[in-house]
Design an enzyme around this catalytic site. Structure first.
Site, PDB file in Angstrom:
ATOM      1  N   ASP A  95     -10.362  -8.491  24.868  1.00 10.72           N
ATOM      2  CA  ASP A  95     -10.111  -7.967  23.517  1.00 10.72           C
ATOM      3  C   ASP A  95     -11.274  -8.316  22.576  1.00 10.72           C
ATOM      4  O   ASP A  95     -11.775  -7.456  21.844  1.00 10.72           O
ATOM      5  CB  ASP A  95      -8.793  -8.571  22.995  1.00 10.72           C
ATOM      6  CG  ASP A  95      -8.473  -8.170  21.571  1.00 10.72           C
ATOM      7  OD1 ASP A  95      -7.944  -7.059  21.371  1.00 10.72           O
ATOM      8  OD2 ASP A  95      -8.750  -8.965  20.652  1.00 10.72           O
ATOM      9  N   GLY A  98       5.880 -14.535  19.573  1.00 12.22           N
ATOM     10  CA  GLY A  98       5.461 -13.136  19.459  1.00 12.22           C
ATOM     11  C   GLY A  98       3.985 -12.967  19.132  1.00 12.22           C
ATOM     12  O   GLY A  98       3.531 -11.855  18.872  1.00 12.22           O
ATOM     13  N   GLY A 129      -1.095  -7.944  13.402  1.00 10.52           N
ATOM     14  CA  GLY A 129       0.217  -7.843  12.774  1.00 10.52           C
ATOM     15  C   GLY A 129       0.389  -6.476  12.136  1.00 10.52           C
ATOM     16  O   GLY A 129      -0.585  -5.779  11.836  1.00 10.52           O
ATOM     17  N   GLY A 137      -8.280  -6.558  12.373  1.00 11.78           N
ATOM     18  CA  GLY A 137      -7.018  -6.158  11.741  1.00 11.78           C
ATOM     19  C   GLY A 137      -7.212  -5.711  10.312  1.00 11.78           C
ATOM     20  O   GLY A 137      -7.857  -4.692  10.033  1.00 11.78           O
ATOM     21  N   VAL A 154     -11.166  -3.718  14.609  1.00 14.96           N
ATOM     22  CA  VAL A 154     -11.797  -5.049  14.592  1.00 14.96           C
ATOM     23  C   VAL A 154     -11.281  -5.834  13.390  1.00 14.96           C
ATOM     24  O   VAL A 154     -11.383  -5.365  12.256  1.00 14.96           O
ATOM     25  CB  VAL A 154     -13.338  -4.955  14.491  1.00 14.96           C
ATOM     26  CG1 VAL A 154     -13.959  -6.354  14.520  1.00 14.96           C
ATOM     27  CG2 VAL A 154     -13.906  -4.101  15.611  1.00 14.96           C
ATOM     28  N   GLU A 191       1.027 -11.586  24.013  1.00  8.48           N
ATOM     29  CA  GLU A 191       1.726 -10.586  24.830  1.00  8.48           C
ATOM     30  C   GLU A 191       2.324 -11.254  26.065  1.00  8.48           C
ATOM     31  O   GLU A 191       1.859 -12.318  26.486  1.00  8.48           O
ATOM     32  CB  GLU A 191       0.720  -9.540  25.322  1.00  8.48           C
ATOM     33  CG  GLU A 191      -0.097  -8.882  24.254  1.00  8.48           C
ATOM     34  CD  GLU A 191       0.580  -7.655  23.680  1.00  8.48           C
ATOM     35  OE1 GLU A 191       1.539  -7.165  24.301  1.00  8.48           O
ATOM     36  OE2 GLU A 191       0.165  -7.219  22.606  1.00  8.48           O
ATOM     37  N   LYS A 246     -14.135  -5.817  20.670  1.00  7.95           N
ATOM     38  CA  LYS A 246     -14.385  -5.860  19.221  1.00  7.95           C
ATOM     39  C   LYS A 246     -15.857  -6.172  18.936  1.00  7.95           C
ATOM     40  O   LYS A 246     -16.464  -5.580  18.039  1.00  7.95           O
ATOM     41  CB  LYS A 246     -13.472  -6.901  18.572  1.00  7.95           C
ATOM     42  CG  LYS A 246     -11.989  -6.484  18.595  1.00  7.95           C
ATOM     43  CD  LYS A 246     -11.089  -7.635  18.208  1.00  7.95           C
ATOM     44  CE  LYS A 246      -9.619  -7.215  18.167  1.00  7.95           C
ATOM     45  NZ  LYS A 246      -8.699  -8.356  18.052  1.00  7.95           N
TER      46      LYS A 246
HETATM   47  P1  NAP Z   1       2.720  -1.299  20.837  1.00  9.20           P
HETATM   48  O1  NAP Z   1       3.641  -2.064  19.975  1.00  9.20           O
HETATM   49  O2  NAP Z   1       2.719  -1.568  22.296  1.00  9.20           O
HETATM   50  O3  NAP Z   1       3.006   0.252  20.575  1.00  9.20           O
HETATM   51  C1  NAP Z   1       2.449   1.274  21.350  1.00  9.20           C
HETATM   52  C2  NAP Z   1       3.141   2.575  21.007  1.00  9.20           C
HETATM   53  O4  NAP Z   1       2.522   3.630  21.708  1.00  9.20           O
HETATM   54  C3  NAP Z   1       4.622   2.596  21.387  1.00  9.20           C
HETATM   55  O5  NAP Z   1       5.378   3.275  20.417  1.00  9.20           O
HETATM   56  C4  NAP Z   1       4.641   3.382  22.703  1.00  9.20           C
HETATM   57  O6  NAP Z   1       5.833   4.124  22.883  1.00  9.20           O
HETATM   58  C5  NAP Z   1       3.479   4.346  22.489  1.00  9.20           C
HETATM   59  N1  NAP Z   1       2.830   4.709  23.738  1.00  9.20           N
HETATM   60  C6  NAP Z   1       2.083   3.909  24.544  1.00  9.20           C
HETATM   61  N2  NAP Z   1       1.643   4.608  25.617  1.00  9.20           N
HETATM   62  C7  NAP Z   1       2.133   5.859  25.465  1.00  9.20           C
HETATM   63  C8  NAP Z   1       2.024   7.042  26.230  1.00  9.20           C
HETATM   64  N3  NAP Z   1       1.330   7.097  27.384  1.00  9.20           N
HETATM   65  N4  NAP Z   1       2.644   8.155  25.785  1.00  9.20           N
HETATM   66  C9  NAP Z   1       3.356   8.136  24.648  1.00  9.20           C
HETATM   67  N5  NAP Z   1       3.487   7.046  23.861  1.00  9.20           N
HETATM   68  C10 NAP Z   1       2.871   5.919  24.276  1.00  9.20           C
HETATM   69  O7  NAP Z   1       1.206  -1.487  20.361  1.00  9.20           O
HETATM   70  P2  NAP Z   1       0.680  -1.973  18.935  1.00  9.20           P
HETATM   71  O8  NAP Z   1       0.722  -3.456  18.888  1.00  9.20           O
HETATM   72  O9  NAP Z   1       1.350  -1.204  17.881  1.00  9.20           O
HETATM   73  O10 NAP Z   1      -0.878  -1.598  19.029  1.00  9.20           O
HETATM   74  C11 NAP Z   1      -1.299  -0.260  18.900  1.00  9.20           C
HETATM   75  C12 NAP Z   1      -2.819  -0.211  18.839  1.00  9.20           C
HETATM   76  O11 NAP Z   1      -3.259  -0.952  17.720  1.00  9.20           O
HETATM   77  C13 NAP Z   1      -3.543  -0.815  20.040  1.00  9.20           C
HETATM   78  O12 NAP Z   1      -4.736  -0.113  20.268  1.00  9.20           O
HETATM   79  C14 NAP Z   1      -3.859  -2.223  19.574  1.00  9.20           C
HETATM   80  O13 NAP Z   1      -4.955  -2.796  20.254  1.00  9.20           O
HETATM   81  C15 NAP Z   1      -4.182  -1.951  18.133  1.00  9.20           C
HETATM   82  N6  NAP Z   1      -4.026  -3.106  17.268  1.00  9.20           N
HETATM   83  C16 NAP Z   1      -2.868  -3.764  17.245  1.00  9.20           C
HETATM   84  C17 NAP Z   1      -2.716  -4.850  16.416  1.00  9.20           C
HETATM   85  C18 NAP Z   1      -1.421  -5.609  16.354  1.00  9.20           C
HETATM   86  O14 NAP Z   1      -1.335  -6.583  15.607  1.00  9.20           O
HETATM   87  N7  NAP Z   1      -0.398  -5.227  17.092  1.00  9.20           N
HETATM   88  C19 NAP Z   1      -3.785  -5.255  15.607  1.00  9.20           C
HETATM   89  C20 NAP Z   1      -4.974  -4.531  15.631  1.00  9.20           C
HETATM   90  C21 NAP Z   1      -5.085  -3.453  16.478  1.00  9.20           C
HETATM   91  P3  NAP Z   1       7.266   3.416  23.108  1.00  9.20           P
HETATM   92  O15 NAP Z   1       7.553   2.699  21.825  1.00  9.20           O
HETATM   93  O16 NAP Z   1       8.229   4.500  23.361  1.00  9.20           O
HETATM   94  O17 NAP Z   1       7.078   2.487  24.263  1.00  9.20           O
HETATM   95  N1  HSE Z   2      -4.353  -9.081  20.412  1.00  9.32           N
HETATM   96  C1  HSE Z   2      -5.200  -9.128  19.260  1.00  9.32           C
HETATM   97  C2  HSE Z   2      -5.362 -10.562  18.798  1.00  9.32           C
HETATM   98  C3  HSE Z   2      -4.647  -8.321  18.109  1.00  9.32           C
HETATM   99  O1  HSE Z   2      -4.732 -11.487  19.344  1.00  9.32           O
HETATM  100  O2  HSE Z   2      -6.148 -10.773  17.888  1.00  9.32           O
HETATM  101  C4  HSE Z   2      -5.008  -6.881  18.201  1.00  9.32           C
HETATM  102  O3  HSE Z   2      -6.354  -6.681  17.902  1.00  9.32           O
END
Ligand code: NAP
Ligand code: HSE
Length: 444
Positions: free
Chosen positions: A198, A184, A299, A131, A129, A187, A202
């Protein structure tokens, strides 16, 4: 995990945006030398990941989850499954779990928390929640003496970016979303953000921690931002408001009402000026009063900050305890702060929207001729809704249509929905374009 000065083994599930940054932090030369990263689960081991050694990558979950050297499993894969089962496996094997996964927590938090408690390990999820904003730590630790009365937050950066762009430049929802995708921020499939899933996940986590309320995502009122038009932002501005996607949970005599929807926010309050991808959380506690937290809600850096904060707390042995995220506010933690807090919480019911009292903004496209306003006003009168103001915008002489914006005095949600349904049936109304609640800033 009280092995000071010994190695703390870490298994990482996922090396995407967040996981790669977490790996880089753990492997940095100036990192805590007790931490040792033993394996990283991904889907594609061939993909290049900056600063992430390819020899650590694997597609075999068992090689990470079943590695006896791993004390902590960091889950940053995202999604419900297989993330939930991998976390359950790790907790059942007596490993601490740190996760950023709000969907799995909101849907399966009770199960995972109970597993953590049964196995005497921790389930930590600060990054799920807000970030990098330490809002969960604040609720669970620093504010633990308070009875939290309300939470009002912008907890989705993507939708805040889209609404901010629409407000600043007058662009359409579609154009603003497309720009956010190019940059970016959004999504390729924006559904989870734009349709507010989302933010609901949270808010579900926040409501459980703050109120002990078992607020499953299905019990939270959800409206996304697809229906917000450039006109709504323009008309709101003329009335002294902007529009934000708010996540609101407030305790009343009947229980706690949790809702995520676009809201008119007065331009002169701080929330109106939280723009771009920033997140902000307003809390109100009985002792502390209002509290404001703002920062980067997403991020690689901010999210890794929260993930690694959890990891290092576990490493220091401070947080090796069951999490208080649990069913019906029956807190699992046996430590004094959680126990004290549990005495103050009578797990409130989660109540529906019908008895909400709010002011409303209604935008209609209607015929521009005599008698129309009288017919519309009678619908409000019949529903015992008092009109505060009526403005006509953008008259279209060619088609004989105009935009009518009606602001109400505080009214019941159920009455407003009934009136909206009658308005849609009026022959003088071409369409009811939008119905948006006004957020009342006399209360937090
Ligand atoms: P992401 O860029 O899509 O990365 C996901 C990773 O998990 C990738 O490395 C992917 O592998 C791997 N993966 C996914 N499904 C898999 C499976 N079934 N088996 C093995 N590996 C698997 O996601 P992210 O943005 O880093 O987010 C990760 C988590 O953090 C999520 O829960 C998201 O809600 C949370 N989050 C993200 C942010 C943000 O800013 N991005 C902020 C807060 C919270 P590959 O690389 O090989 O595809
Ligand atoms: N997709 C979320 C947002 C980031 O736009 O705030 C991950 O929690």
């Amino acid at each position: 995990m009280n092995r000071r000065n010994t190695t703390i083994g870490i298994g990482l599930l996922g090396a995407g945006v967040v996981g790669s940054q977490v790996a880089r932090v753990i492997l940095a030369p100036d990192a805590d030398h007790r931490l040792s990263l033993h394996g990283i689960l991904v889907r594609d081991v061939e993909r290049q990941r900056d600063g992430v050694p390819s020899e650590l990558l694997t597609t075999d979950p068992e090689s990470v989850l079943g590695d006896d050297r791993n004390d902590i499993i960091i889950e940053v894969m995202g999604g419900e499954e297989p993330a939930r089962s991998y976390m359950a496996t790790a907790l059942s094997a007596g490993k601490h779990v740190v996760t950023a996964n709000k969907e799995a927590l909101a849907k399966h938090g009770d199960e995972l928390t109970n597993l953590a408690a049964q196995n005497g390990v921790s389930l930590s999820f600060e990054a799920s929640v807000g970030g990098g904003i330490p809002v969960l730590a604040a609720i669970q630790d620093s504010l633990t003496a308070n009875r939290i009365e309300s939470i009002r937050a912008i907890i989705n950066g993507t939708t805040n970016y889209v609404l901010s762009s629409m407000n600043e430049s007058g662009m359409s929802f579609e154009d603003a979303l497309s720009e956010a995708q190019k940059l970016g921020y959004a999504e390729a499939d924006p559904t989870a953000d734009v349709d507010a899933h989302d933010a609901v996940y949270k808010l579900s986590i926040l409501a459980r921690l703050a109120f002990g309320a078992s607020a499953h995502p299905d019990m939270i009122h959800r409206e996304g931002i697809r229906n917000i038009g450039a006109k709504d932002l323009r008309y709101a501005s003329a009335l002294g408001f902007t529009i934000k996607l708010l996540a609101i949970a407030r305790v009343g005599s009947e229980g706690v009402r949790c809702r995520v929807h676009p809201a008119l926010v007065p331009v002169d309050v701080p929330m109106a000026n939280v723009n771009g991808v920033l997140n902000a959380v307003e809390l109100n506690g009985d002792l502390i009063g209002p509290l404001w937290l703002q920062g980067r809600g997403a991020g690689a850096g901010p999210t890794a900050s929260a993930v690694m904060g959890d990891v290092l707390r576990i490493a220091k042995g401070i947080s090796a305890k069951p999490s208080p995220l649990s069913i019906n506010g029956e807190l699992n933690g046996v430590q004094s702060t959680d126990a004290q807090r549990s005495e103050r919480i009578d797990a409130p019911n989660v109540v529906d929207m019908n008895d909400l009292q709010a002011r409303y903004y209604i935008r209609l496209t209607c015929l521009d001729r005599f008698g129309v306003l009288a017919k519309i006003a009678s619908v409000f009168g019949d529903a015992t809704i008092s009109i505060a103001s009526v403005l006509q915008f953008d008259a279209d002489d060619e088609h004989g249509l105009a935009d009518l914006v009606i602001m109400t005095h505080p009214s019941h949600e159920a009455s407003m929905q009934e009136a909206a349904s009658r308005l849609r049936q009026l022959d003088v109304v071409a369409s009811l374009e939008n119905l948006i609640r006004v957020e009342d800033y006399d209360t937090v």
